[in-house]
Design a protein around this motif. Sequence first.
Motif, PDB file in Angstrom:
ATOM      1  N   THR A 216       0.836  -1.203   0.000  1.00 50.70           N
ATOM      2  CA  THR A 216       0.000   0.000   0.000  1.00 50.70           C
ATOM      3  C   THR A 216       0.871   1.253   0.000  1.00 50.70           C
ATOM      4  OG1 THR A 216      -1.746  -1.162   1.203  1.00 50.70           O
ATOM      5  CG2 THR A 216      -1.811   1.244   1.231  1.00 50.70           C
ATOM      6  N   ALA A 217       0.576   2.146  -0.947  1.00 51.53           N
ATOM      7  CA  ALA A 217       1.369   3.378  -1.070  1.00 51.53           C
ATOM      8  C   ALA A 217       0.611   4.611  -0.597  1.00 51.53           C
ATOM      9  CB  ALA A 217       1.803   3.568  -2.516  1.00 51.53           C
ATOM     10  N   SER A 218      -0.711   4.520  -0.501  1.00 54.19           N
ATOM     11  CA  SER A 218      -1.523   5.702  -0.180  1.00 54.19           C
ATOM     12  C   SER A 218      -2.226   5.550   1.162  1.00 54.19           C
ATOM     13  CB  SER A 218      -2.560   5.940  -1.276  1.00 54.19           C
ATOM     14  OG  SER A 218      -1.916   6.232  -2.510  1.00 54.19           O
ATOM     15  N   PHE A 219      -2.197   6.623   1.949  1.00 55.61           N
ATOM     16  CA  PHE A 219      -2.801   6.630   3.277  1.00 55.61           C
ATOM     17  C   PHE A 219      -3.556   7.944   3.476  1.00 55.61           C
ATOM     18  CE2 PHE A 219       0.831   3.868   3.338  1.00 55.61           C
ATOM     19  CZ  PHE A 219       0.488   2.803   4.163  1.00 55.61           C
ATOM     20  N   PRO A 220      -4.880   7.904   3.688  1.00 53.51           N
ATOM     21  CA  PRO A 220      -5.647   9.127   3.922  1.00 53.51           C
ATOM     22  C   PRO A 220      -5.324   9.727   5.286  1.00 53.51           C
ATOM     23  CG  PRO A 220      -7.067   7.300   3.227  1.00 53.51           C
ATOM     24  CD  PRO A 220      -5.744   6.718   3.598  1.00 53.51           C
ATOM     25  N   LEU A 221      -5.250  11.037   5.351  1.00 52.04           N
ATOM     26  CA  LEU A 221      -5.044  11.708   6.627  1.00 52.04           C
ATOM     27  C   LEU A 221      -6.298  11.608   7.485  1.00 52.04           C
ATOM     28  CD1 LEU A 221      -3.262  15.035   5.579  1.00 52.04           C
ATOM     29  CD2 LEU A 221      -2.206  12.992   6.582  1.00 52.04           C
TER      30      LEU A 221
ATOM     31  N   THR B   8      -7.551  16.185  -1.503  1.00 52.10           N
ATOM     32  CA  THR B   8      -8.193  14.991  -0.961  1.00 52.10           C
ATOM     33  C   THR B   8      -7.657  14.574   0.405  1.00 52.10           C
ATOM     34  OG1 THR B   8      -6.606  13.487  -2.018  1.00 52.10           O
ATOM     35  CG2 THR B   8      -8.565  14.108  -3.294  1.00 52.10           C
ATOM     36  N   GLY B   9      -6.469  15.042   0.762  1.00 50.41           N
ATOM     37  CA  GLY B   9      -5.870  14.649   2.029  1.00 50.41           C
ATOM     38  C   GLY B   9      -5.231  13.281   2.017  1.00 50.41           C
ATOM     39  N   VAL B  10      -4.872  12.778   0.852  1.00 50.54           N
ATOM     40  CA  VAL B  10      -4.257  11.454   0.747  1.00 50.54           C
ATOM     41  C   VAL B  10      -2.741  11.592   0.597  1.00 50.54           C
ATOM     42  CG1 VAL B  10      -4.086   9.332  -0.614  1.00 50.54           C
ATOM     43  CG2 VAL B  10      -6.318  10.411  -0.237  1.00 50.54           C
TER      44      VAL B  10
END
Length: 209
Positions: free
Chosen positions: A105-110, A153-155
Motif C-alpha cells: 500500500t502506497a496511499s494513506f488518507p489523513l 483529498t488529504g491522501v
Amino acid sequence: MTAFHDILFPLDISMRSSGGPERRTEIVSFGSGREQRNARWAQSRRRYDAGNGVKTLQAVVAFFEERRGRLHGFRWRDRLDHASAAPGHAVAPLDQGIGIGDGVTASFPLVKTYGSGFAPYARPIAKPVAGSVRVTVGGVEADAAAFGCDTATGVVTFAGGHIPGAGQAVTAGFSFDVPVRFDTDYLEVDLSAFAAGAIPKIPLVEIRP
C-alpha cells in the motif's frame, strides 16, 4: 468534490466566528421510560456563523458573490481545531496514526483521532494546508521527496522505493482547513447605520467528501 474553489475564507473574519461539530442522533423512547439511541451519521458535520467577525462588508459580499451563494465550496480555518497536534502544541510528524504498512500500500488518507478510552473517532481530513504535512514511517521522519500529499483529498502517497514495509506504523502531522459552503443564498446586509454596517448572520456548513 464538485463545485469547490480552493480559496480560504478571510482569516480576520473566521477567527472571530462561532460554531462547531454537529451530529444526528435518533432517539426512540419507550413507555417504560427506556430509550434506544442510534447514530444517523457516521461522521460529524461542522457548522459555523461568521457574522460576528465581519469588519469589511464589501470583502464579504464579494466573496459571497464569487461563490454564487451556496453553489461553490471553499476552505475555512476553524480557530478551535485546525491542526493535528494537541492544543498549545506545535505540529509534529508523530501526532496522528494514519495506517500500518504492508509493503504494498502506497496511499494513506489523513485522519485526526479524537478520544482514546471508549470509542475514538477518526475524522477524515480532506483539506490539509499545502506544505504543512510531515510524515514518519516506523518512527523515522520521511524526507519530503519520499511522499506527496494531495491537498484536494488529504491522501498521502509514497513514491516508489519508499513504500512502508509490513508492520511499520505510518504517522503524520499537519495543519488543515474545513471544506464548507454558505448555507444561504441570501446575504442580509444591515446598513441602518452606514458607518457601522453589519451582516448579522453568515451561516456556513461543512461539505462532506
